[in-house]
Structure formats: structure tokens, C-alpha cells
Design a protein around this motif. Sequence first.
Motif, PDB file in Angstrom:
ATOM      1  N   HIS A   1      52.873 -70.271  -2.556  1.00 39.36           N
ATOM      2  CA  HIS A   1      53.991 -71.202  -2.650  1.00 39.36           C
ATOM      3  C   HIS A   1      53.916 -72.010  -3.953  1.00 39.36           C
ATOM      4  O   HIS A   1      54.921 -72.196  -4.650  1.00 39.36           O
ATOM      5  CB  HIS A   1      53.962 -72.127  -1.425  1.00 39.36           C
ATOM      6  N   ILE A   2      52.709 -72.482  -4.286  1.00 43.74           N
ATOM      7  CA  ILE A   2      52.509 -73.278  -5.515  1.00 43.74           C
ATOM      8  C   ILE A   2      52.877 -72.421  -6.738  1.00 43.74           C
ATOM      9  O   ILE A   2      53.581 -72.872  -7.641  1.00 43.74           O
ATOM     10  CB  ILE A   2      51.043 -73.775  -5.629  1.00 43.74           C
ATOM     11  N   ILE A   3      52.386 -71.181  -6.760  1.00 40.18           N
ATOM     12  CA  ILE A   3      52.641 -70.293  -7.907  1.00 40.18           C
ATOM     13  C   ILE A   3      54.141 -69.989  -8.022  1.00 40.18           C
ATOM     14  O   ILE A   3      54.701 -69.971  -9.129  1.00 40.18           O
ATOM     15  CB  ILE A   3      51.788 -69.000  -7.802  1.00 40.18           C
ATOM     16  N   ALA A   4      54.806 -69.805  -6.884  1.00 43.56           N
ATOM     17  CA  ALA A   4      56.256 -69.527  -6.898  1.00 43.56           C
ATOM     18  C   ALA A   4      57.036 -70.735  -7.431  1.00 43.56           C
ATOM     19  O   ALA A   4      57.963 -70.585  -8.249  1.00 43.56           O
ATOM     20  CB  ALA A   4      56.726 -69.182  -5.489  1.00 43.56           C
ATOM     21  N   ILE A   5      56.664 -71.936  -6.982  1.00 44.90           N
ATOM     22  CA  ILE A   5      57.341 -73.157  -7.465  1.00 44.90           C
ATOM     23  C   ILE A   5      57.090 -73.332  -8.963  1.00 44.90           C
ATOM     24  O   ILE A   5      57.990 -73.670  -9.736  1.00 44.90           O
ATOM     25  CB  ILE A   5      56.858 -74.387  -6.661  1.00 44.90           C
ATOM     26  N   ASN A   6      55.859 -73.060  -9.386  1.00 44.20           N
ATOM     27  CA  ASN A   6      55.513 -73.186 -10.801  1.00 44.20           C
ATOM     28  C   ASN A   6      56.312 -72.201 -11.653  1.00 44.20           C
ATOM     29  O   ASN A   6      56.697 -72.503 -12.784  1.00 44.20           O
ATOM     30  CB  ASN A   6      54.010 -72.963 -10.991  1.00 44.20           C
ATOM     31  N   LYS A   7      56.586 -71.013 -11.092  1.00 47.50           N
ATOM     32  CA  LYS A   7      57.370 -69.998 -11.816  1.00 47.50           C
ATOM     33  C   LYS A   7      58.742 -70.590 -12.176  1.00 47.50           C
ATOM     34  O   LYS A   7      59.252 -70.378 -13.275  1.00 47.50           O
ATOM     35  CB  LYS A   7      57.514 -68.765 -10.936  1.00 47.50           C
ATOM     36  N   GLY A   8      59.297 -71.381 -11.245  1.00 44.18           N
ATOM     37  CA  GLY A   8      60.572 -72.055 -11.521  1.00 44.18           C
ATOM     38  C   GLY A   8      60.455 -73.033 -12.676  1.00 44.18           C
ATOM     39  O   GLY A   8      61.321 -73.087 -13.555  1.00 44.18           O
TER      40      GLY A   8
END
Length: 398
Positions: free
Chosen positions: A27-34
Motif C-alpha cells: 500500500h505504501i509503495i502504491a501511494i508513493n508511486k502516485g
Amino acid sequence: MNTLLSIETRNAVLLEMAKLLEAERKHIIAINKGDLEAYNGDDISMYDRLKVDDAKVDEMIKSVTHLASQEDPVGVERFSFKHENGMQVYNKTASFGTVLIIYESRPDVTVEAAGIAFKSGNKILLKGGKESLNSNLKIVELWHKALEMHGASTEWVAYLQFNRTETQAFLEKPTQRVDLIVPRGGERLIEFVKEHATCPVIISGRGNNFVYVEKDADLDIALEVILNAKTTKISACNALDKVLIDSNLDNKEAFIATLISKLKTFNVEVFGDEVVSKNHSVNAIESDDIWYKEFLDYKIVIGEIASTQEAIAMINKYSGGHSSSIITKNDNEAKTFMENVDTAAVYHNVSTRFTDGGQLGLGGELAISTDKLHQRGPIGLQHLVTNKWYVHGNGQIR
């Protein structure tokens, strides 16, 4: 003011945070991708610092886990004295109270800095950059969850969602008590904080680090150290920018030619002083001002110098007071260099990339201070405290 939490509670929260980071990794990595996709700047070092991948999450987990294993930095006796009148005097470490950290683009700071401040009994105010907002808010949400799970107030970790104008107003007239400010980022950020803050600030200044290749250097070590310090992480404040080469070095021209060609394989743009640029067809420096510059980029300056004393004078004039290294087999030259170069860390036959709290045995760092008060170099757990006098008696009067 929040009452100091027991060391058991502080450690439990840190270990809980490690579990939550693991559980929320994807989840953290996905949010960071944004956040990465929204970043429209062209600063490669900023982009590098903004990015969260599996390795970064591993580092965050390691950081809080290690912090939980460390001794409590609060209440450590530093001095004791028995007065002739029978009073017992102690000096012990104490938390600052509230620490504000202002930083750019690095979501891992939201874990590491908050962890260090929290473990040392401080309330932490986090002011991250707009480019990493969503990543930071997600991590702060995990801090709050970890605190709540152990019956602690979420006020221990607060995120200030301020723009530049609001930040300036808060620095000039804080709406809550702030005992210490630590800016962590580029020179412009640090100048901004220094200009507006009304409470103590620990300055983590620029890098602009030097390696001096003395005439008795082991040339293989010199090559390894320079390439490592320059190319492994150009966005780091402990990366290398300047190389000084003793003009009496044996096989000097061959060494410089090899060094330049190896740097070029890493796409490093090489600049030379008058002598080096003439002998090795690299860009000549346009003015001496470049010696002051921290690049945070694939650029390096190579110059010749006549002696260790001149190298010391040059580094003391131009460096950011961060890190410097001498490459030599002569221990006396190394001793002279290390005692007289005025940087927070000095190295002998070692890369400057080790100026880091984790690498120097502190288990992590809040920032790297180029100030001399109250702590110089990496600010670890045991430095994020002040001290306090405890005096016990039975009616003594003076």
C-alpha cells in the motif's frame, strides 16, 4: 506537555510500527508511486530521495526495530557529586520536549526521524515536502495506529500540512511550544529555517566533501574510494564532490587519466583545475566559486595541490564542514590531516559515504549536523536529549 511514556511503551510502539510497515508495504509503495508520478521537477536527487521501493521499506523496518533494541537515552546519569553539606547531586539526560523536523521529499525520514525523536521521549512535529505528502500521511497514519494500540496519545507524532507561508508564520510565531528545530534538506531550506525560526535550530549543512590523494597513497584504494564516494548515491550529503591530488604523487598523470576514464564510465562530468584540465582534456573550471559548490549530481572537480598543509587549508576554506578523507600509507600525514581538517567526520583510506548514523554505530540518525553545538555529525538517539540536574537533600539551605 505529554507525560514521558515508559521505555516499555516506547519500545512496544516502535515494534508495532515495524509490523504495520510490513503489513502495509504494498500500500505504501502504491501511494508513493502516485507521489512519484505527480513529481514534475527535473531534480534527479530529489526524485531519488522521494522514491519508496521494497529496499526502502526494509530500511524503515530495520530502523524502528533497531531503535527498539537500543538503551533508553533518557535519564542516563552523566555526572554525580556529593556536596559537603550532604546533598546528592546528579546530572541526567532529559528529552527536549517537542522537536520539529522540516524535510524534503524523503518518506523514510517520516519513519526514522519520528522514531528517533519518539524513542528519546520527544513529541515530534513533522513538516515534509509537498512532493511526498501522500506517502508521508500514510506513514503518519501507521504511527497513530501503533500509538493507539499501546494506549499512547496520537499527539506524540503530528504532521503539519503547511504551505511555505504557513510554515514561515509557524516558525516566527509557533502556535504550540517547540523546543528544537531540525531542518533536513538543501541549502535553501536550511537558510529559510535559520532566517525565520525563533527557537534553537540544529543546522545540517551542505556536503561538498573532499578526498585528498597524498603522495604516498595506495592508488588502488584511491580509485576505489573516489568511485564509491562519487557514484553510489549522488543524492546523499556524504557523496564526494572534490578530489585533490598531491603534485608529488608517483605515476600521477597515469593515475589521473585512469581516474577520469573510470569516472566517465559512470557518466560523471569531470572538471579540472588549470593544471588537470590542460594535461587531461577535461572541462576547465570557470571560476574558483565551483570549489564551494555541492553538486548532488554526476559532476566532480579534480585539482592538484602541493602538500598536505595546502590540502587542509583548501578544504577548510571551501568544504561544507561535513566529511573529508585522506588516502595515504603515511600515518603521520593522516594524523596531521585528520586533526586539522575542520569537518564533522574525517577519514583515512575510507569513503566519505560512511558519514551516516547507521554506519557509524548510532543505529540511525535524525540529520547530520555541521554545527558544533550541541552535536556534530550524525545526530543519533543519544544526541536528541538535553540534560537536567537532580538534587536530593534533607532541608539544606544556603
